[in-house]
Design a protein around this motif. Structure first.
Motif, PDB file in Angstrom:
ATOM      1  N   VAL A   1      -8.381 -70.643  72.227  1.00 47.56           N
ATOM      2  CA  VAL A   1      -8.738 -70.658  70.804  1.00 47.56           C
ATOM      3  C   VAL A   1      -9.123 -72.079  70.386  1.00 47.56           C
ATOM      4  N   ILE A   2      -8.313 -73.033  70.846  1.00 50.08           N
ATOM      5  CA  ILE A   2      -8.605 -74.448  70.550  1.00 50.08           C
ATOM      6  C   ILE A   2      -9.981 -74.812  71.099  1.00 50.08           C
ATOM      7  N   PHE A   3     -10.259 -74.348  72.325  1.00 51.83           N
ATOM      8  CA  PHE A   3     -11.532 -74.704  72.958  1.00 51.83           C
ATOM      9  C   PHE A   3     -12.706 -74.145  72.161  1.00 51.83           C
ATOM     10  N   ARG A   4     -12.538 -72.923  71.696  1.00 61.80           N
ATOM     11  CA  ARG A   4     -13.602 -72.286  70.932  1.00 61.80           C
ATOM     12  C   ARG A   4     -13.845 -73.035  69.613  1.00 61.80           C
ATOM     13  N   LEU A   5     -12.756 -73.419  68.963  1.00 61.85           N
ATOM     14  CA  LEU A   5     -12.872 -74.166  67.711  1.00 61.85           C
ATOM     15  C   LEU A   5     -13.422 -75.569  67.965  1.00 61.85           C
ATOM     16  N   TYR A   6     -13.074 -76.117  69.103  1.00 63.73           N
ATOM     17  CA  TYR A   6     -13.569 -77.448  69.486  1.00 63.73           C
ATOM     18  C   TYR A   6     -15.093 -77.426  69.547  1.00 63.73           C
ATOM     19  N   ASP A   7     -15.643 -76.387  70.155  1.00 62.98           N
ATOM     20  CA  ASP A   7     -17.099 -76.266  70.234  1.00 62.98           C
ATOM     21  C   ASP A   7     -17.713 -76.115  68.849  1.00 62.98           C
ATOM     22  N   LEU A   8     -17.081 -75.293  68.029  1.00 64.24           N
ATOM     23  CA  LEU A   8     -17.615 -75.059  66.685  1.00 64.24           C
ATOM     24  C   LEU A   8     -17.655 -76.352  65.879  1.00 64.24           C
ATOM     25  N   TYR A   9     -16.566 -77.095  65.915  1.00 61.58           N
ATOM     26  CA  TYR A   9     -16.466 -78.288  65.072  1.00 61.58           C
ATOM     27  C   TYR A   9     -16.782 -79.570  65.835  1.00 61.58           C
ATOM     28  N   GLN A  10     -17.378 -79.458  66.980  1.00 61.00           N
ATOM     29  CA  GLN A  10     -17.748 -80.607  67.800  1.00 61.00           C
ATOM     30  C   GLN A  10     -16.628 -81.633  67.942  1.00 61.00           C
TER      31      GLN A  10
ATOM     32  N   SER B   1     -10.633 -80.447  61.500  1.00 59.52           N
ATOM     33  CA  SER B   1     -11.178 -79.121  61.211  1.00 59.52           C
ATOM     34  C   SER B   1     -10.546 -78.084  62.126  1.00 59.52           C
ATOM     35  N   ILE B   2     -10.315 -78.487  63.385  1.00 60.80           N
ATOM     36  CA  ILE B   2      -9.683 -77.559  64.326  1.00 60.80           C
ATOM     37  C   ILE B   2      -8.294 -77.180  63.815  1.00 60.80           C
ATOM     38  N   MET B   3      -7.553 -78.198  63.393  1.00 61.08           N
ATOM     39  CA  MET B   3      -6.189 -77.937  62.932  1.00 61.08           C
ATOM     40  C   MET B   3      -6.177 -77.086  61.663  1.00 61.08           C
ATOM     41  N   SER B   4      -7.105 -77.366  60.744  1.00 59.91           N
ATOM     42  CA  SER B   4      -7.035 -76.543  59.541  1.00 59.91           C
ATOM     43  C   SER B   4      -7.495 -75.123  59.818  1.00 59.91           C
ATOM     44  N   ALA B   5      -8.395 -74.934  60.802  1.00 56.70           N
ATOM     45  CA  ALA B   5      -8.768 -73.566  61.176  1.00 56.70           C
ATOM     46  C   ALA B   5      -7.574 -72.831  61.792  1.00 56.70           C
TER      47      ALA B   5
ATOM     48  N   GLY C   1     -21.759 -73.025  49.341  1.00 59.42           N
ATOM     49  CA  GLY C   1     -21.661 -73.664  50.654  1.00 59.42           C
ATOM     50  C   GLY C   1     -21.486 -72.677  51.793  1.00 59.42           C
ATOM     51  N   ILE C   2     -21.860 -71.426  51.571  1.00 60.88           N
ATOM     52  CA  ILE C   2     -21.693 -70.417  52.616  1.00 60.88           C
ATOM     53  C   ILE C   2     -22.890 -70.422  53.566  1.00 60.88           C
ATOM     54  N   ILE C   3     -24.093 -70.572  52.990  1.00 59.29           N
ATOM     55  CA  ILE C   3     -25.272 -70.698  53.855  1.00 59.29           C
ATOM     56  C   ILE C   3     -25.948 -72.038  53.583  1.00 59.29           C
ATOM     57  N   GLU C   4     -26.734 -72.484  54.552  1.00 59.40           N
ATOM     58  CA  GLU C   4     -27.472 -73.733  54.365  1.00 59.40           C
ATOM     59  C   GLU C   4     -28.795 -73.657  55.122  1.00 59.40           C
ATOM     60  N   GLU C   5     -29.706 -74.538  54.734  1.00 60.30           N
ATOM     61  CA  GLU C   5     -30.987 -74.559  55.438  1.00 60.30           C
ATOM     62  C   GLU C   5     -30.747 -75.139  56.816  1.00 60.30           C
ATOM     63  N   LYS C   6     -31.154 -74.409  57.851  1.00 67.83           N
ATOM     64  CA  LYS C   6     -30.889 -74.860  59.208  1.00 67.83           C
ATOM     65  C   LYS C   6     -32.051 -75.661  59.771  1.00 67.83           C
ATOM     66  N   GLU C   7     -33.274 -75.173  59.514  1.00 68.59           N
ATOM     67  CA  GLU C   7     -34.462 -75.895  59.990  1.00 68.59           C
ATOM     68  C   GLU C   7     -35.692 -75.379  59.282  1.00 68.59           C
ATOM     69  N   LYS C   8     -36.781 -76.132  59.434  1.00 69.83           N
ATOM     70  CA  LYS C   8     -38.056 -75.680  58.890  1.00 69.83           C
ATOM     71  C   LYS C   8     -38.996 -75.427  60.055  1.00 69.83           C
ATOM     72  N   ILE C   9     -39.613 -74.253  60.050  1.00 67.34           N
ATOM     73  CA  ILE C   9     -40.640 -74.008  61.061  1.00 67.34           C
ATOM     74  C   ILE C   9     -41.950 -73.953  60.302  1.00 67.34           C
TER      75      ILE C   9
ATOM     76  N   THR D   1     -21.282 -74.278  58.975  1.00 68.17           N
ATOM     77  CA  THR D   1     -20.334 -74.322  60.104  1.00 68.17           C
ATOM     78  C   THR D   1     -19.007 -73.616  59.805  1.00 68.17           C
ATOM     79  N   ASP D   2     -18.456 -73.897  58.630  1.00 74.25           N
ATOM     80  CA  ASP D   2     -17.158 -73.305  58.298  1.00 74.25           C
ATOM     81  C   ASP D   2     -17.176 -71.774  58.270  1.00 74.25           C
ATOM     82  N   TYR D   3     -18.360 -71.200  58.092  1.00 80.95           N
ATOM     83  CA  TYR D   3     -18.431 -69.741  57.962  1.00 80.95           C
ATOM     84  C   TYR D   3     -18.933 -69.046  59.225  1.00 80.95           C
ATOM     85  N   ILE D   4     -19.239 -69.826  60.267  1.00 80.71           N
ATOM     86  CA  ILE D   4     -19.678 -69.214  61.521  1.00 80.71           C
ATOM     87  C   ILE D   4     -18.637 -68.241  62.076  1.00 80.71           C
TER      88      ILE D   4
END
Ligand SMILES: Nc1ncnc2c1ncn2[C@@H]1O[C@H](COP(=O)(O)OP(=O)(O)O)[C@@H](O)[C@H]1O
Ligand SMILES: [Mg+2]
Length: 450
Positions: free
Chosen positions: A300-309, A314-318, A402-410, A420-423
């Motif tokens: 679980v820690i490893f998965r959260l580590y990837d999410l929060y780089q 952030s890992i601890m509060s998750a 703050g649930i969604i955000e612009e990720k990129e422009k194509i 990130t927090d909502y992934i």
């Protein structure tokens, strides 16, 4: 949301507490601190070879700068041949600190407080008595907002930033500071003889967050140059990634007194973070149990580590969020799927609190969750809405919360995705499917008696 009962795991306290490690904290710092071998070697060799120092420690918020500085101070305070005195609490770099007098008074006050904790009878010394009065007065003035409160005819500064009596010149304060360092070297403190002092100033990222205070910080370092060059005083300044490059080294006069290589701190590795948590649980184990129950599996820690780089806070509060979701008494560690389900659930509840979604808005959000990124056009065509409706009615509340955000422009088209927090909402849906399959499999096994 539940308050987590740590005793059910055989633990006295929350092992996922986000405070920095500090001398005298709930966790003994010398045991709870993990890793950082290279950084410690770098610091140790510097402190061994130099007789003064001015070093920046740079890195993102939460990587472990304060804990490293505190650990280093601890080792040099108790476990070295050449011992260096230090105060356990760091000094916070706030706007009020950014002038020479406040800076000196803060340091003097912190040293006195530490001496008071370790050996209060030393405060009877004449010099320390005098210094104590100065610090006392400044503190009272600071609390009263600079208004003259003593009525003694002394003139105190009224503007918000000057927190010290005007009649006390900077030169005199500086002499006092030098005498204090001298005092530390001449006297044993709790049976130990010290050769100097480490001064730790924390969190420059706060004052470096806008241009106006950026200038102030540079001026400040210019102003305190001579103090920074005092013999037997070792300064550690902690700040953001670009602290040395964009602030210190922009002025030759300032740069030249600093050690030319900043100590850059990167996140601990996955393994180290998992180890840090194990160590904490050992240290916090209730005295009446023969072992603790690990609340979550390391995966679980490893998965959260990837999410929060690697952002440990952030890992601890998750992890806290996950555990606050499970009402049942746990008898074994939560698996990745269980944890992600709970975390997704928690985030889902959070959304419900933040925005009141209509059924239609919810359908579109669910669609968004399953996609990595999506343009507003896509929603327009799939759900048959107008462009303006999609942007103002469906996207705006999600964006603002703050649930969604612009990720990129194509091209010129912006693509949107979960912040990130909502992934974890994705995992929520994945885990839901997977758990359902597990249950189906198990119940069919039961039915067929396998
Ligand atoms: N080397 C370490 N060993 C164990 N825990 C650590 C270590 N470094 C940081 N931590 C923990 O990580 C969290 C963030 O560390 P902190 O020192 O506050 O980071 P920063 O000062 O860079 O914001 C704290 O909970 C702290 O206890
Ligand atoms: Mg810090």
């Amino acid at each position: 949301m539940q308050i987590i009962n740590w005793q059910q795991f055989g633990l006295k306290k929350n092992p996922y507490d986000t405070l920095p490690l500090v001398e005298g904290g709930d966790l003994p710092i010398e045991k709870a601190f993990v890793g950082r071998e290279k950084e410690r070697e770098f610091l140790n060799s510097l402190f061994e070879s130099e007789n003064r120092l001015c070093l920046t420690i740079c890195g993102d918020v939460g990587v472990g700068k304060t804990s490293l500085a505190n650990f280093h101070k601890f080792i040099w305070k108790y476990n070295k041949q050449k011992l260096l005195f230090s105060f356990r609490r760091e000094i916070e770099a706030c706007e009020d600190l950014l002038d020479k007098k406040s800076f000196l008074i803060e340091i003097i006050g912190s040293v006195l407080r530490e001496i008071k904790l370790l050996q209060p009878d030393l405060l009877k010394d004449e010099l320390l008595l005098k210094l104590n009065r100065i610090v006392d007065i400044s503190q009272t003035i600071a609390m009263s907002g600079g208004v003259s409160i003593l009525g003694s005819g002394l003139d105190f500064g009224r503007d918000k930033t000057s927190i010290q009596p005007i009649q006390l010149s900077t030169a005199i304060l500086e002499e006092y500071f030098i005498s204090l360092v001298d005092f530390i070297k001449r006297n044993e403190i709790k049976g130990r003889k010290y050769s100097g002092l480490i001064v730790h100033i924390n969190n420059f990222d706060v004052v470096l967050s806008n241009d106006k205070t950026n200038k102030k910080v540079i001026n400040f370092f210019n102003e305190i140059r001579d103090i920074l060059q005092l013999r037997d005083v070792y300064f550690l300044f902690l700040g953001p990634r670009n602290f040395f490059k964009d602030i210190i080294s922009t002025q030759q006069r300032v740069k030249s007194i600093f050690y030319q290589i900043p100590l850059k701190i990167e996140p601990l590795s996955k393994k180290e973070i998992a180890m840090a948590f194990e160590e904490r649980m050992k240290l916090l184990q209730s005295s009446d149990v023969s072992g603790y129950i690990k609340p979550i599996e390391n995966e679980v820690i490893f998965r959260l580590y990837d999410l929060y780089q690697g952002d440990i806070r952030s890992i601890m509060s998750a992890v806290g969020a996950i555990l606050s979701q499970c009402s049942d008494r746990l008898t074994k560690s939560l698996s990745v799927d269980e944890s992600m389900l709970l975390l997704g659930e928690e985030r889902w509840e959070k959304i419900k609190m933040a925005v009141k979604l209509t059924e239609e808005q919810e359908t579109i959000l669910r669609y968004l969750i399953e996609k990595d990124k999506i343009s507003q056009k896509e929603i327009v065509s799939i759900f048959g809405k107008t462009q303006s409706n999609v942007s103002s009615y469906y996207f705006k509340p999600l964006r603002e919360a703050g649930i969604i955000e612009e990720k990129e422009k194509i091209g010129k088209v912006p693509y949107w995705g979960l912040a990130t927090d909502y992934i974890p909402l994705k995992w929520f849906i994945e885990s839901q499917k997977k758990l359902k399959k597990d249950i189906d499999d198990k119940s069919s096994q039961l039915t067929f008696g396998i």
